[in-house]
Design a protein around this motif. Structure first.
Motif, PDB file in Angstrom:
ATOM      1  N   SER A 254       0.816  -1.220   0.000  1.00  0.00           N
ATOM      2  CA  SER A 254       0.000   0.000   0.000  1.00  0.00           C
ATOM      3  C   SER A 254       0.842   1.259   0.000  1.00  0.00           C
ATOM      4  O   SER A 254       0.408   2.304  -0.505  1.00  0.00           O
ATOM      5  CB  SER A 254      -0.940   0.008   1.217  1.00  0.00           C
ATOM      6  N   LEU A 255       2.049   1.187   0.561  1.00  0.00           N
ATOM      7  CA  LEU A 255       2.928   2.355   0.587  1.00  0.00           C
ATOM      8  C   LEU A 255       3.791   2.461  -0.665  1.00  0.00           C
ATOM      9  O   LEU A 255       4.330   3.530  -0.954  1.00  0.00           O
ATOM     10  CB  LEU A 255       3.823   2.324   1.826  1.00  0.00           C
ATOM     11  N   LYS A 256       3.927   1.362  -1.400  1.00  0.00           N
ATOM     12  CA  LYS A 256       4.625   1.413  -2.682  1.00  0.00           C
ATOM     13  C   LYS A 256       3.679   1.891  -3.779  1.00  0.00           C
ATOM     14  O   LYS A 256       4.056   2.709  -4.624  1.00  0.00           O
ATOM     15  CB  LYS A 256       5.165   0.025  -3.053  1.00  0.00           C
ATOM     16  N   GLU A 257       2.472   1.367  -3.763  1.00  0.00           N
ATOM     17  CA  GLU A 257       1.480   1.717  -4.787  1.00  0.00           C
ATOM     18  C   GLU A 257       0.631   2.878  -4.282  1.00  0.00           C
ATOM     19  O   GLU A 257      -0.564   2.750  -4.049  1.00  0.00           O
ATOM     20  CB  GLU A 257       0.622   0.495  -5.110  1.00  0.00           C
ATOM     21  N   ALA A 258       1.290   4.027  -4.118  1.00  0.00           N
ATOM     22  CA  ALA A 258       0.649   5.197  -3.523  1.00  0.00           C
ATOM     23  C   ALA A 258       0.975   6.433  -4.345  1.00  0.00           C
ATOM     24  O   ALA A 258       1.834   6.410  -5.230  1.00  0.00           O
ATOM     25  CB  ALA A 258       1.135   5.376  -2.080  1.00  0.00           C
ATOM     26  N   ALA A 259       0.286   7.518  -4.045  1.00  0.00           N
ATOM     27  CA  ALA A 259       0.520   8.764  -4.772  1.00  0.00           C
ATOM     28  C   ALA A 259       1.965   9.220  -4.641  1.00  0.00           C
ATOM     29  O   ALA A 259       2.531   9.828  -5.552  1.00  0.00           O
ATOM     30  CB  ALA A 259      -0.429   9.854  -4.264  1.00  0.00           C
ATOM     31  N   CYS A 260       2.579   8.925  -3.491  1.00  0.00           N
ATOM     32  CA  CYS A 260       3.996   9.219  -3.282  1.00  0.00           C
ATOM     33  C   CYS A 260       4.632   7.947  -2.732  1.00  0.00           C
ATOM     34  O   CYS A 260       4.755   7.768  -1.528  1.00  0.00           O
ATOM     35  CB  CYS A 260       4.180  10.392  -2.321  1.00  0.00           C
ATOM     36  N   GLY A 261       4.981   7.045  -3.633  1.00  0.00           N
ATOM     37  CA  GLY A 261       5.422   5.715  -3.234  1.00  0.00           C
ATOM     38  C   GLY A 261       6.806   5.696  -2.622  1.00  0.00           C
ATOM     39  O   GLY A 261       7.666   6.532  -2.921  1.00  0.00           O
ATOM     40  N   CYS A 262       7.042   4.726  -1.736  1.00  0.00           N
ATOM     41  CA  CYS A 262       8.324   4.585  -1.045  1.00  0.00           C
ATOM     42  C   CYS A 262       9.402   4.053  -1.985  1.00  0.00           C
ATOM     43  O   CYS A 262       9.120   3.273  -2.899  1.00  0.00           O
ATOM     44  CB  CYS A 262       8.181   3.629   0.128  1.00  0.00           C
ATOM     45  N   ALA A 263      10.641   4.445  -1.718  1.00  0.00           N
ATOM     46  CA  ALA A 263      11.782   3.923  -2.465  1.00  0.00           C
ATOM     47  C   ALA A 263      12.247   2.615  -1.850  1.00  0.00           C
ATOM     48  O   ALA A 263      12.385   2.499  -0.635  1.00  0.00           O
ATOM     49  CB  ALA A 263      12.922   4.940  -2.463  1.00  0.00           C
ATOM     50  N   GLY A 264      12.491   1.625  -2.694  1.00  0.00           N
ATOM     51  CA  GLY A 264      13.002   0.353  -2.208  1.00  0.00           C
ATOM     52  C   GLY A 264      12.425  -0.816  -2.963  1.00  0.00           C
ATOM     53  O   GLY A 264      11.220  -0.862  -3.216  1.00  0.00           O
ATOM     54  N   CYS A 265      13.281  -1.765  -3.332  1.00  0.00           N
ATOM     55  CA  CYS A 265      12.835  -2.997  -3.992  1.00  0.00           C
ATOM     56  C   CYS A 265      13.013  -4.157  -3.020  1.00  0.00           C
ATOM     57  O   CYS A 265      14.068  -4.293  -2.396  1.00  0.00           O
ATOM     58  CB  CYS A 265      13.663  -3.262  -5.244  1.00  0.00           C
ATOM     59  N   TYR A 266      11.990  -5.012  -2.923  1.00  0.00           N
ATOM     60  CA  TYR A 266      12.098  -6.166  -2.045  1.00  0.00           C
ATOM     61  C   TYR A 266      12.600  -7.359  -2.857  1.00  0.00           C
ATOM     62  O   TYR A 266      11.895  -7.878  -3.731  1.00  0.00           O
ATOM     63  CB  TYR A 266      10.762  -6.504  -1.382  1.00  0.00           C
ATOM     64  N   SER A 267      13.831  -7.791  -2.575  1.00  0.00           N
ATOM     65  CA  SER A 267      14.446  -8.866  -3.359  1.00  0.00           C
ATOM     66  C   SER A 267      14.903 -10.051  -2.521  1.00  0.00           C
ATOM     67  O   SER A 267      15.389 -11.040  -3.073  1.00  0.00           O
ATOM     68  CB  SER A 267      15.653  -8.317  -4.132  1.00  0.00           C
ATOM     69  N   ALA A 268      14.750  -9.982  -1.205  1.00  0.00           N
ATOM     70  CA  ALA A 268      15.289 -11.042  -0.343  1.00  0.00           C
ATOM     71  C   ALA A 268      14.632 -12.394  -0.588  1.00  0.00           C
ATOM     72  O   ALA A 268      15.222 -13.431  -0.296  1.00  0.00           O
ATOM     73  CB  ALA A 268      15.139 -10.655   1.125  1.00  0.00           C
ATOM     74  N   HIS A 269      13.429 -12.392  -1.138  1.00  0.00           N
ATOM     75  CA  HIS A 269      12.717 -13.646  -1.375  1.00  0.00           C
ATOM     76  C   HIS A 269      13.432 -14.538  -2.382  1.00  0.00           C
ATOM     77  O   HIS A 269      13.265 -15.753  -2.382  1.00  0.00           O
ATOM     78  CB  HIS A 269      11.313 -13.342  -1.901  1.00  0.00           C
ATOM     79  N   ALA A 270      14.235 -13.925  -3.279  1.00  0.00           N
ATOM     80  CA  ALA A 270      14.881 -14.693  -4.347  1.00  0.00           C
ATOM     81  C   ALA A 270      16.217 -14.074  -4.719  1.00  0.00           C
ATOM     82  O   ALA A 270      16.612 -14.094  -5.883  1.00  0.00           O
ATOM     83  CB  ALA A 270      13.966 -14.759  -5.569  1.00  0.00           C
ATOM     84  N   ALA A 271      16.912 -13.539  -3.739  1.00  0.00           N
ATOM     85  CA  ALA A 271      18.116 -12.761  -4.039  1.00  0.00           C
ATOM     86  C   ALA A 271      19.143 -13.557  -4.832  1.00  0.00           C
ATOM     87  O   ALA A 271      19.606 -13.113  -5.894  1.00  0.00           O
ATOM     88  CB  ALA A 271      18.731 -12.238  -2.739  1.00  0.00           C
ATOM     89  N   LEU A 272      19.527 -14.697  -4.335  1.00  0.00           N
ATOM     90  CA  LEU A 272      20.578 -15.455  -4.998  1.00  0.00           C
ATOM     91  C   LEU A 272      20.120 -15.929  -6.378  1.00  0.00           C
ATOM     92  O   LEU A 272      20.915 -15.957  -7.335  1.00  0.00           O
ATOM     93  CB  LEU A 272      20.988 -16.650  -4.132  1.00  0.00           C
ATOM     94  N   GLU A 273      18.854 -16.278  -6.500  1.00  0.00           N
ATOM     95  CA  GLU A 273      18.323 -16.698  -7.798  1.00  0.00           C
ATOM     96  C   GLU A 273      18.362 -15.561  -8.820  1.00  0.00           C
ATOM     97  O   GLU A 273      18.647 -15.775 -10.004  1.00  0.00           O
ATOM     98  CB  GLU A 273      16.881 -17.201  -7.638  1.00  0.00           C
ATOM     99  N   LEU A 274      18.087 -14.335  -8.358  1.00  0.00           N
ATOM    100  CA  LEU A 274      18.129 -13.173  -9.257  1.00  0.00           C
ATOM    101  C   LEU A 274      19.555 -12.918  -9.728  1.00  0.00           C
ATOM    102  O   LEU A 274      19.798 -12.669 -10.924  1.00  0.00           O
ATOM    103  CB  LEU A 274      17.574 -11.942  -8.539  1.00  0.00           C
ATOM    104  N   TYR A 275      20.499 -12.955  -8.810  1.00  0.00           N
ATOM    105  CA  TYR A 275      21.897 -12.777  -9.201  1.00  0.00           C
ATOM    106  C   TYR A 275      22.342 -13.879 -10.164  1.00  0.00           C
ATOM    107  O   TYR A 275      23.088 -13.615 -11.120  1.00  0.00           O
ATOM    108  CB  TYR A 275      22.800 -12.780  -7.974  1.00  0.00           C
TER     109      TYR A 275
END
Length: 344
Positions: A254-275
Motif C-alpha cells: 500500500s505504501l509502494k502503490e501510492a501517490a507518493c510511493g516509497c523507495a526500495g525494492c524487495y528482493s530477499a525472497h529470491a536474491a541469490l536466484e536473481l543474481y
C-alpha cells in the motif's frame, strides 16, 4: 549448467525493518545467507551500541528454528554521534560499521548528515578505530537531476573523503553508475562497493516504459543501459572490490502503490536466484561464488563461510505478494518466472 553449488553467501547490505515486516521477511534472507549487514535506518534510527544489540536480539528472534543466521549490526552516523560511541562500537564484536546517509537522500534518512565536512572529525575517529564507513552516495541538492546525484557525489564528496582519510575503509553502497564503478576500480584497496540485483537486471525503462512501475523504484534510482552494462561487467569480473549487497528494502504494498510511493525494492525472497540469472546471462556463473561468498567477507575481514548452498535450474513462479495478517509485501519479479531456485 543445471546445478551450481557455492559457498554459502552473505548479504552485505540489507533492510529488514522491525515488527511485523521483520517477521515476514527474515526467513527469506536466513534460508540462503549466513550473514547480513543490517541497515540502521529505523524510526528512530539505530545510533548506539545498546540500540544495535537490542535490534540484533529482535532479528534473531525472527530467524526460523533450524536456520543459522548472524546479523551484522551497523550504527547510523549522525551529527550527534560521539567519538566515545565510535570507540565503543569498535570494541563490540556485533557491530561492524557505521552508515552515512546524506540527510534526505532516501527512506528514513532525515537524521543523516547535512554537512559532510562538518562530520570529518567523526570520519577521523572511524579511520582511527578502523571501522568501515558505508556510504549512500548521492547528493541531495534539489537543483541536481535525480539521475545525476550519484555521479556528482562521486566527483565531489566521495573524492574528498577518500583523499582526506586514506586509511578509512569505505563501502560505496549500491553503486549505479559507470562513474562509480570506475572510481572504485581506480581507488585504493580500502574502497569497495556493493551492487544490487535490480541495478544489474534493469535500466530505467523498467521503471517508466509502459507505465510507472513502483516496485522498481529505489534510490539511487535505476539508470541508463550503459550504466547497467558497466555494473554487470564489474560484478562478473571477479574483481574483489565488488560484492553482493541486495539493498532489499521491504515496504507494505500500500505504501509502494501510492501517490507518493516509497523507495526500495524487495528482493530477499529470491536474491541469490536473481543474481544467478544475471551471471548466467553474462556467461559468468563461475564468478558468482567470489561475488556472493568471498569478496565481502574478505573486505570486512571476516572468515569465509564453511557450508554451501546449491542452486538448481528449475523454473518457478514468484508469488504476487508475501502476506501475513494484514501485511502484504510485493516482491521484485512478482508473478514472473525465475529460472533458478535454491535446492532445499
Amino acid at each position: 549448467m543445471k546445478k551450481l553449488t557455492i559457498t554459502r553467501p552473505d548479504d552485505w547490505h540489507l533492510h529488514v525493518r522491525t515488527g511485523a515486516i521483520l517477521k515476514t521477511v527474515m526467513p527469506h534472507t536466513a534460508r540462503q545467507f549466513a550473514r547480513a549487514i543490517i541497515m540502521p535506518n529505523l524510526k528512530p534510527p539505530v545510533t548506539t551500541v545498546a540500540q544495535a544489540l537490542s535490534y540484533r536480539e529482535e532479528i534473531l528472534q525472527a530467524v526460523p528454528v533450524g536456520l543459522n543466521f548472524t546479523p551484522l549490526m551497523t550504527l547510523y552516523l549522525t551529527g550527534s554521534t560521539s567519538a566515545s560511541e565510535i570507540s565503543k562500537a569498535a570494541e563490540c564484536e556485533h557491530v561492524q560499521a557505521f552508515k552515512l546517509y546524506p540527510a534526505g537522500a532516501t527512506t528514513h534518512s532525515d537524521a543523516g548528515i547535512s554537512d559532510i565536512k562538518a562530520a570529518y572529525p567523526l570520519l577521523a575517529a572511524l579511520e582511527k578505530h578502523d571501522m568501515p564507513l558505508l556510504i549512500h552516495g548521492e547528493v541531495t541538492d534539489e537543483a541536481c537531476d535525480i539521475f545525476d546525484r550519484e555521479q556528482v557525489f562521486v566527483d565531489t564528496t566521495l573524492t574528498d573523503i577518500s583523499r582526506n582519510f586514506p586509511e578509512l575503509r569505505i563501502v560505496v553502497e549500491h553503486v549505479t553508475t559507470a562513474e562509480a564503478v570506475q572510481f572504485v576500480q581506480s581507488a585504493g584497496a580500502r574502497i569497495a562497493a556493493t551492487i544490487t540485483p535490480q541495478h544489474l537486471m534493469f535500466n530505467r525503462n523498467a521503471l517508466l516504459a509502459g507505465g510507472i512501475r513502483p516496485h522498481h523504484y529505489c534510490l539511487p534510482i535505476i539508470k541508463r543501459e550503459h550504466h547497467r552494462q558497466a555494473l554487470v561487467a564489474a560484478a562478473t569480473s571477479g574483481h574483489p572490490k565488488f560484492f553482493l549487497g541486495t539493498d532489499s528494502a521491504p515496504h507494505p504494498t500500500s505504501l509502494k502503490e501510492a501517490a507518493c510511493g516509497c523507495a526500495g525494492c524487495y528482493s530477499a525472497h529470491a536474491a541469490l536466484e536473481l543474481y544467478a540469472e544475471v551471471f548466467e546471462r553474462a556467461d559468468a556463473l563461475d564468478k558468482l561464488e567470489g561475488f556472493a561468498s568471498f569478496h565481502g567477507a574478505d573486505f570486512y575481514r571476516l572468515p569465509r563461510n564453511l557450508d554451501a548452498v546449491t542452486l538448481v535450474k528449475t523454473p518457478w513462479k514468484v508469488p504476487g505478494a508475501y502476506s501475513e495478517h494484514s501485511l502484504s509485501i510485493t516482491p521484485l519479479k512478482a508473478n514472473e518466472e525465475l529460472a533458478w531456485q535454491i535446492q532445499q
